[in-house]
Design an enzyme around this catalytic site. Structure first.
Site, PDB file in Angstrom:
ATOM      1  N   ASN A 149       0.898  -1.188   0.074  1.00 35.36           N
ATOM      2  CA  ASN A 149       0.093  -0.120  -0.050  1.00 35.36           C
ATOM      3  C   ASN A 149       1.002   1.274  -0.074  1.00 35.36           C
ATOM      4  OD1 ASN A 149      -2.711  -0.954   0.149  1.00 35.36           O
ATOM      5  ND2 ASN A 149      -2.391  -1.726   2.273  1.00 35.36           N
ATOM      6  N   HIS A 171      -6.979  -8.193  -0.975  1.00 38.99           N
ATOM      7  CA  HIS A 171      -8.027  -9.253  -0.695  1.00 38.99           C
ATOM      8  C   HIS A 171      -9.188  -8.682  -0.039  1.00 38.99           C
ATOM      9  CE1 HIS A 171      -5.224  -8.960   3.147  1.00 38.99           C
ATOM     10  NE2 HIS A 171      -6.164  -8.128   3.305  1.00 38.99           N
ATOM     11  N   TYR A 256     -11.594   7.654   4.355  1.00 42.74           N
ATOM     12  CA  TYR A 256     -11.315   8.067   2.405  1.00 42.74           C
ATOM     13  C   TYR A 256     -12.447   9.067   2.257  1.00 42.74           C
ATOM     14  CZ  TYR A 256      -8.944   3.380   2.716  1.00 42.74           C
ATOM     15  OH  TYR A 256      -8.196   2.437   2.830  1.00 42.74           O
TER      16      TYR A 256
END
Length: 504
Positions: A149, A171, A256
């Site tokens: 990431n 995943h 986010y």
């Protein structure tokens, strides 16, 4: 069948060990070459010893090539699996703690928001050096499977600037797929899905069982679920307002977007402290810290436990081994992959890294045309893509103005901070992370001067709305099973120790 697979950042124990198990569960792969590299000799030795024991106990003769010199590992590799965390826990702590002084409360900080943007600055600089070594040393048709990431930013940089064919793997889709099946009382294999968007903001735009649509009833099913109605409040609210379920966990998703973590007195309304992944302030940093401490202390006991068994029924759900199996054996595999868009999702930019269904066989990796995302989910993704693009270009060119613009455009940072606060926060983060940001040398010198000059925007010590303390070894020893599970979870971030100047 023989070919070479190199693991970069192999010191992440649970992840490296699990992917190797998945790979060696393929019968045709019992004679492949395996190379591990990590800049931490200590971590590398422990992981190599444990994985070599697993190999031996499964009756295979593969000898792991283990070296802190990644050039040795990359030599002639056809597949490279990357799991680096540049800056290790030291850098990670600044990703979480400095933004807290400005009121930016993150659960994870590895994909978007202030932490994810800075994580990308550190990672991209190193990743482009890795790509250079891959181009020079690995097989001409090498495939880089990136698990590090921030997934989209790292994969974007590798494909655009690294000159290496790169697929990003995660995943999140599999986990959400399990949840959708569970709320309907079904088995995962009986629920068909189409999931599309960008990494950690991928949307289940289709879900069906024996031809019957499940999407319309998802909100009611999740609201009635005894666990998810409590632990997935952000995801359920996004489902309520946008019409589609999102892949990422409650804690990730909450940072986010601008709506759930901008007011400290409201954060606890949206999270659950039963598990870090449900929204705990700095939760993933805590888990990684505990996991590292536990593994280093408890490693001798890991060697006494039963080895992993390399069989099909023990194989995990990570895409990497199945992609390699499909390419090498021709067996068809369907998964969700992070690739350059190029029209796969028609209302997201072509240059963006999107996550969408793909198929693998001996002919390669094929990405079917998805078409348009629903307008609401597309709008959420497009905001994040703008931040990612700015952050990638900033990292590649060492452009701190673009970096500051990425912070301003970030949904949560922009909801909490004004421009002066953002400028000063970036100055602090650049100076704190100097060891891992060689491309920002001039900008860091200027930032240090500004911080020393005084006349600063006031900040305040702030632990966050929902921060828990790091457990001691003694506390973890009271429940070894939970501590082992925690150590495995900490690999989600692919922890890696500090990059030394000679490797930056």
């Amino acid at each position: 069948m023989s070919f070479k697979v190199a693991f970069i950042g192999a010191g992440s124990i649970g992840f490296t060990r699990g992917i190797l198990r998945d790979l060696l569960a393929v019968p045709e792969f019992n004679e492949i070459e395996v190379a591990f590299t990590d800049i931490s000799q200590h971590n590398l030795d422990m992981v190599t010893e444990l994985c070599q024991r697993d190999i031996r106990e499964n009756g295979l003769s593969i000898q792991i090539q283990s070296s802190t010199d990644r050039k040795i590992a990359l030599k002639d590799a056809i597949y490279v699996i990357c799991t680096i965390r540049v800056g290790g826990l030291e850098g990670f702590a600044t990703d979480v703690d400095i933004p807290l002084k400005y009121g930016v409360d993150q659960c994870v900080g590895d994909t978007l928001c202030a932490g994810g943007i800075m994580y990308g600055q550190r990672g991209i600089a190193e990743m482009l050096d890795i790509c250079k070594d891959i181009r020079e040393l690995s097989a001409p048709d090498v495939l880089l499977l990136n698990y590090s990431n921030p997934m989209a930013m790292m994969t974007w940089a590798c494909n655009k600037y690294g000159g290496v064919r790169t697929i990003g793997l995660c995943h999140g889709v599999q986990h959400g797929h399990h949840q959708i099946a569970e709320v309907y009382g079904l088995e995962k294999q009986d629920v068909d899905i189409v999931c599309a968007g960008i990494n950690h903001q991928t949307w289940y735009i289709q879900a069906s069982h024996k031809g019957k649509d499940l999407t319309a009833g998802l909100l009611e099913a999740f609201e009635k679920h005894p666990e998810y109605s409590r632990t997935e409040k952000v995801r359920i609210d996004m489902l309520r307002r946008f019409g589609y379920y999102s892949t990422e966990s409650n804690g990730h998703l909450s940072e986010y977007v601008p709506w759930y973590r901008k007011r400290p007195d409201e954060i606890l309304d949206w999270i659950d402290l039963g598990s870090w992944i449900n929204g705990e302030t700095g939760g993933y940093l805590r888990v990684c810290t505990e996991g590292r401490n536990w593994f280093e202390t408890d490693f001798p006991n890991w060697m006494k436990e039963d080895p992993l068994v390399y069989t099909a029924e023990n194989r995990g759900e990570e895409h990497g081994s199945y992609i390699i199996e499909g390419l090498e054996t021709g067996r068809v595999y369907r998964g969700h992959f992070n690739v350059v868009n190029n029209g796969v999702i028609s209302n997201l930019p072509d240059d963006a890294i999107i996550e969408a269904p793909g198929y693998v066989d001996r002919n390669g990796i094929s990405m079917p045309h998805v078409g348009e995302l629903p307008l609401g989910p597309a709008a959420v993704c497009n905001v994040s893509i703008s931040v990612q693009r700015l952050a990638v270009e900033a990292a590649v060119h060492g452009d701190d103005k673009l970096l500051r613009q990425a912070f301003m455009m970030d949904p949560l940072v922009g909801a909490v901070c004004n421009p002066k606060e953002i400028w000063q926060m970036v100055d602090e983060m650049l100076v704190a992370q100097e060891a891992w940001l060689p491309q920002y040398k001039a900008a860091i010198a200027e930032a240090r001067q500004r911080l020393a000059a005084g006349d600063l925007v006031p900040t305040r010590p702030y632990e966050g709305a929902a921060r828990l303390k790091v457990k001691t070894i003694e506390e973890m020893q009271l429940d070894r099973e939970a501590a082992n599970k925690n150590a495995g979870e900490s690999d989600k971030g692919k922890e890696r120790e500090k990059v030394q100047p000679s490797q930056a």
